[in-house]
Scaffold this active site. Structure first.
Site, PDB file in Angstrom:
ATOM      1  CG  ASP A 267       4.617  -2.824  11.873  1.00 29.37           C
ATOM      2  OD1 ASP A 267       4.079  -3.241  12.441  1.00 29.37           O
ATOM      3  OD2 ASP A 267       4.521  -2.491  10.703  1.00 29.37           O
TER       4      ASP A 267
ATOM      5  CG  HIS B 212       4.385  -1.654   1.715  1.00 30.33           C
ATOM      6  ND1 HIS B 212       2.851  -1.853   2.046  1.00 30.33           N
ATOM      7  CD2 HIS B 212       4.675  -2.272   3.246  1.00 30.33           C
ATOM      8  CE1 HIS B 212       2.947  -3.265   3.058  1.00 30.33           C
ATOM      9  NE2 HIS B 212       3.894  -3.210   3.326  1.00 30.33           N
TER      10      HIS B 212
ATOM     11  N   GLY C  10       8.621   1.320   8.841  1.00 29.80           N
ATOM     12  CA  GLY C  10       7.470   2.513   8.711  1.00 29.80           C
ATOM     13  C   GLY C  10       7.484   2.323  10.322  1.00 29.80           C
TER      14      GLY C  10
ATOM     15  CB  SER D  97      -3.114  -1.636   8.319  1.00 28.58           C
ATOM     16  OG  SER D  97      -2.202  -2.977   9.213  1.00 28.58           O
TER      17      SER D  97
ATOM     18  CD  GLN E 148       8.779  -5.348  11.812  1.00 31.16           C
ATOM     19  OE1 GLN E 148       8.151  -5.980  11.718  1.00 31.16           O
ATOM     20  NE2 GLN E 148       8.488  -3.897  10.409  1.00 31.16           N
TER      21      GLN E 148
ATOM     22  CG  HIS F 162      -0.118  -0.105   2.361  1.00 30.07           C
ATOM     23  ND1 HIS F 162       0.903   0.971   2.859  1.00 30.07           N
ATOM     24  CD2 HIS F 162      -0.303  -1.341   3.399  1.00 30.07           C
ATOM     25  CE1 HIS F 162       1.492   0.433   4.184  1.00 30.07           C
ATOM     26  NE2 HIS F 162       0.118  -1.079   4.465  1.00 30.07           N
TER      27      HIS F 162
HETATM   28  O1  PAF Z   1       6.673  -5.126   8.852  1.00 31.43           O
HETATM   29  C1  PAF Z   1       6.500  -6.556   8.358  1.00 31.43           C
HETATM   30  O2  PAF Z   1       5.994  -6.336   6.987  1.00 31.43           O
HETATM   31  C2  PAF Z   1       7.498  -7.774   8.301  1.00 31.43           C
HETATM   32  O3  PAF Z   1       7.392  -7.749   9.839  1.00 31.43           O
HETATM   33  C3  PAF Z   1       8.526  -7.401   7.998  1.00 31.43           C
HETATM   34  C4  PAF Z   1       9.391  -6.763   8.654  1.00 31.43           C
HETATM   35  C5  PAF Z   1       9.015  -7.548   6.682  1.00 31.43           C
HETATM   36  C6  PAF Z   1       9.112  -9.009   8.224  1.00 31.43           C
HETATM   37  O4  PAF Z   1       8.627 -10.470   8.059  1.00 31.43           O
END
Ligand code: PAF
Length: 280
Positions: free
Chosen positions: A149, A37, A146, A184, A152, A34
């Site tokens: 997350d 990305h 991004g 998302s 992450q 989307h």
């Molecule tokens: O953020 C995501 O889409 C996923 O967690 C990632 C970083 C591609 C790992 O699979």
């Protein structure tokens, strides 16, 4: 733009680029791309000579009762969008190409034990493992993630530091729909009614930003945000939390940079949103 399904293909393409002295940016994704990305790929294209997008729904980051099977997929559309944004290679492996009876995982303590790590205990082990593998396969100069997350992103920054990856991690802003909902891939699960209800997340973010800017405690920020979400009948809070921006541990007083993050179920769909607050 090229596509590759195997590790060896990616390695030989990247080897040729490196021989020519070209820099490489990596955008790891699980596909169904989307505008969020797209912004990462565009930024990677601006800052590197070559861009690799990985498009892989990573099984090891899904728990047993999560949405691995139903996670949306559209590889052709992903390729079109990646090419439009300036990608040079899309890596789209089968799970069997990435995992051969694995016994080795990358785990990170402390940062993975709060927020999403409580409801999704194996999630960050899966993320760190696949991202490490992608780093080893692509050997990028920079990798793009991004801010949506945010936990992450903090975990990957720490993993890169701890493991001396020597890769620059670039965090990119949350991209929102016009009405505020954070983009998302999981938004596609929402019915029309749930889509409206999901706006309580971005409304809570806005309220939280106002309250925190006025110099209030974590408790006041959280109670103002929770009030907004709890007023929405289709919403159920998983967590709303104020944590230290680096170690992801809850804080009572906003004395250093923090992340204010939430996960909320709208019907069966679990959505996340957040904002960062820097102490001047
Ligand atoms: O953020 C995501 O889409 C996923 O967690 C990632 C970083 C591609 C790992 O699979």
């Amino acid at each position: 733009m090229k596509t590759a399904n195997t590790v060896n293909e990616v390695r030989s393409i990247v080897r040729e680029w490196k021989k020519q002295g070209l820099s490489v940016g990596l955008v790891p994704t699980m596909g169904f791309l989307h505008e969020g990305h797209a912004s990462l790929i565009k930024r990677a294209h601006e800052e590197n000579d070559r861009v690799v997008v990985s498009d892989f729904v990573n099984p090891t980051q899904f728990g047993p009762n999560e949405d691995l099977e139903s996670y949306p997929r559209d590889f052709e559309r992903d390729c079109r969008l990646s090419e439009e944004m300036g990608a040079d290679l899309v890596f789209h492996p089968e799970p069997s190409e990435m995992y051969h009876d694995p016994h080795t995982y990358v785990t990170i303590d402390t940062l993975s034990e709060t927020l999403c790590g409580v409801t999704r205990p194996i999630h960050f082990r899966g993320v760190c493992t696949v991202v490490s593998k992608l780093f080893n396969i692509v050997t990028p100069d920079r990798a793009y993630f991004g801010q949506k997350d945010a936990q992450q992103l903090a975990i990957i920054r720490k993993m890169v530091l701890d493991m001396n990856y020597g890769i620059e991690i670039v965090g990119c802003p949350i991209i929102r729909e016009e009405d505020g909902l954070a983009k998302s891939s999981r938004n596609t699960y929402l019915s029309e009614e749930e889509r409206k209800a999901a706006l309580c997340l971005s409304r809570a973010v806005k309220k939280g930003q106002e309250v925190i800017s006025a110099g209030c405690s974590s408790e006041s920020v959280l109670s103002a945000m929770k009030k907004i979400i709890e007023a929405e009948p289709l919403a159920k809070i998983d967590y709303v939390s104020v944590v230290d921006a680096l170690d992801m541990q809850p804080v009572d007083k906003v004395e250093k940079d923090v992340l204010v993050a939430m996960a909320v179920y709208i019907g069966k769909t679990r959505l996340i949103d957040n904002f960062s607050f820097e102490v001047a």
